[in-house]
Design a protein around this motif. Structure first.
Motif, PDB file in Angstrom:
ATOM      1  N   TYR A 168      34.422  33.247  46.902  1.00  0.00           N
ATOM      2  CA  TYR A 168      35.263  33.673  48.025  1.00  0.00           C
ATOM      3  C   TYR A 168      34.500  34.619  48.954  1.00  0.00           C
ATOM      4  N   GLY A 173      35.769  33.889  52.769  1.00  0.00           N
ATOM      5  CA  GLY A 173      37.167  33.488  52.618  1.00  0.00           C
ATOM      6  C   GLY A 173      37.409  32.029  52.949  1.00  0.00           C
ATOM      7  N   VAL A 178      41.190  31.162  47.013  1.00  0.00           N
ATOM      8  CA  VAL A 178      42.029  32.064  47.809  1.00  0.00           C
ATOM      9  C   VAL A 178      42.223  33.350  47.027  1.00  0.00           C
ATOM     10  N   CYS A 179      41.965  34.493  47.669  1.00  0.00           N
ATOM     11  CA  CYS A 179      42.196  35.807  47.066  1.00  0.00           C
ATOM     12  C   CYS A 179      42.993  36.657  48.055  1.00  0.00           C
ATOM     13  N   ASP A 180      43.653  37.671  47.555  1.00  0.00           N
ATOM     14  CA  ASP A 180      44.393  38.582  48.431  1.00  0.00           C
ATOM     15  C   ASP A 180      43.429  39.273  49.383  1.00  0.00           C
ATOM     16  N   ARG A 181      43.764  39.315  50.666  1.00  0.00           N
ATOM     17  CA  ARG A 181      42.920  40.008  51.642  1.00  0.00           C
ATOM     18  C   ARG A 181      43.222  41.510  51.679  1.00  0.00           C
ATOM     19  N   PRO A 182      44.485  41.919  51.905  1.00  0.00           N
ATOM     20  CA  PRO A 182      44.779  43.364  51.963  1.00  0.00           C
ATOM     21  C   PRO A 182      44.917  43.938  50.559  1.00  0.00           C
ATOM     22  N   SER A 183      43.818  44.350  49.988  1.00  0.00           N
ATOM     23  CA  SER A 183      43.815  44.820  48.604  1.00  0.00           C
ATOM     24  C   SER A 183      42.830  45.971  48.442  1.00  0.00           C
ATOM     25  N   ARG A 186      39.610  44.637  46.984  1.00  0.00           N
ATOM     26  CA  ARG A 186      38.731  43.942  47.928  1.00  0.00           C
ATOM     27  C   ARG A 186      38.010  44.942  48.830  1.00  0.00           C
ATOM     28  N   THR A 187      38.705  45.965  49.282  1.00  0.00           N
ATOM     29  CA  THR A 187      38.120  46.977  50.154  1.00  0.00           C
ATOM     30  C   THR A 187      37.000  47.746  49.462  1.00  0.00           C
ATOM     31  N   TRP A 210      42.221  42.861  41.774  1.00  0.00           N
ATOM     32  CA  TRP A 210      41.977  41.905  42.866  1.00  0.00           C
ATOM     33  C   TRP A 210      41.494  40.568  42.323  1.00  0.00           C
ATOM     34  N   CYS A 214      42.741  35.906  42.687  1.00  0.00           N
ATOM     35  CA  CYS A 214      41.933  34.768  43.133  1.00  0.00           C
ATOM     36  C   CYS A 214      42.337  33.492  42.399  1.00  0.00           C
TER      37      CYS A 214
END
Length: 220
Positions: A168, A173, A178-183, A186-187, A210, A214
Motif C-alpha cells: 500500500y 495507496g 486498502v488501508c485506513d488513510r486518517p490514522s 499511518r501518520t 493501522w 489493511c
C-alpha cells in the motif's frame, strides 16, 4: 439499611464505605457534614451508622463519591460501574496483537474477567482493582508492531515489514490493498530514504492498529 435493634441506619454505599476505610480507588468530599458524622460512628466490626434524621446529609455525601481509575486517561462509566481501559500498549497486548506487557499479573486477569462479562469488544476493569491495573500498566512497554524488526540505528526506530502495508505504501495507496488513510498509525510512518519505511518504536501499537485496517480489495 435500617437496624431495628440499634434504631439506626447502617451505611451501605460501597463507594463511601471504601473512602471512609481510606481505599485509594475512590474519592469523596472530605468535609461534608455527613462524612464528618460517619467517621465518628464506626463500630468494632468496621460498619458505619447514622440516625435517620441525618439521612439528607449522608445522601449528599454519597453524591460526592467518584471511583478513580488506574490512569487519568481511563474513564469510569456508571452504567456498568467499570473503568474503560485506554492504554494503547496494554490494549494491543490484551488483543493478542503484539506489544510487551507482563500478562500473568493480577491486573491483566482483572481486565480480562470484567471485559468478558461486558463482552462489547472493549477492555474494562472494576475501579476497586485500579492499583493492580496500574501495576500491570507499569509492566507494559511499546515495541515494534508484530513482525517488524528494529531499525538497528540506535534511534529507537522500527522498519515496516508488513507485506500488505508495504504494498500500500509503495504504490501510494493505488494498489489492490486498502488501508485506513486518517490514522495515527499511518501518520507515524515515514520513508527511510532507501525505498523502505520506518517509524518510532513508541508508535508501535498505533502502527499495529493501522496494519489491521489493511485488506485486499475484491477482484472483479
Amino acid at each position: 439499611m435500617w437496624d431495628e435493634t440499634r434504631r439506626r441506619c447502617q451505611m451501605g454505599n460501597k463507594y463511601a464505605y471504601a473512602y471512609l476505610l481510606e481505599h485509594a480507588w475512590v474519592s469523596c468530599a472530605r468535609n461534608m457534614p455527613g462524612a464528618r458524622m460517619l467517621r465518628k460512628t464506626q463500630d468494632a466490626y468496621g460498619n458505619f451508622w447514622y440516625s435517620s434524621d441525618m439521612r439528607h446529609e449522608v445522601r449528599s455525601f454519597y453524591k460526592t463519591c467518584v471511583p478513580t481509575c488506574a490512569s487519568n486517561d481511563d474513564t469510569y462509566h456508571a452504567g456498568v460501574e467499570l473503568c474503560l481501559l485506554s492504554n494503547d500498549v496494554a490494549r494491543v497486548f490484551l488483543q493478542g496483537d503484539g506489544q510487551k506487557c507482563q500478562g500473568d499479573l493480577h491486573g491483566a486477569s482483572d481486565i480480562r474477567r470484567a471485559s468478558k462479562q461486558v463482552d462489547d469488544g472493549n477492555f474494562w476493569y472494576k475501579p476497586e482493582m485500579a492499583d493492580r491495573v496500574r501495576t500491570f500498566y507499569a509492566s507494559c512497554s511499546a515495541t515494534c508492531a508484530l513482525g517488524d524488526p528494529r531499525a538497528g540505528n540506535g534511534r529507537g526506530e522500527c522498519r515496516v515489514h508488513n507485506s500488505d502495508a508495504l504494498r500500500y505504501l509503495k504504490r501510494g495507496g493505488n494498489s489492490e490493498i486498502v488501508c485506513d488513510r486518517p490514522s495515527p498509525g499511518r501518520t507515524a510512518i515515514s520513508s527511510d530514504g532507501q525505498g523502505g519505511f520506518k517509524y518510532l518504536r513508541r508508535h508501535g501499537m498505533r502502527v499495529e492498529a493501522w496494519y489491521t485496517s489493511c485488506m485486499r480489495q475484491p477482484t472483479r
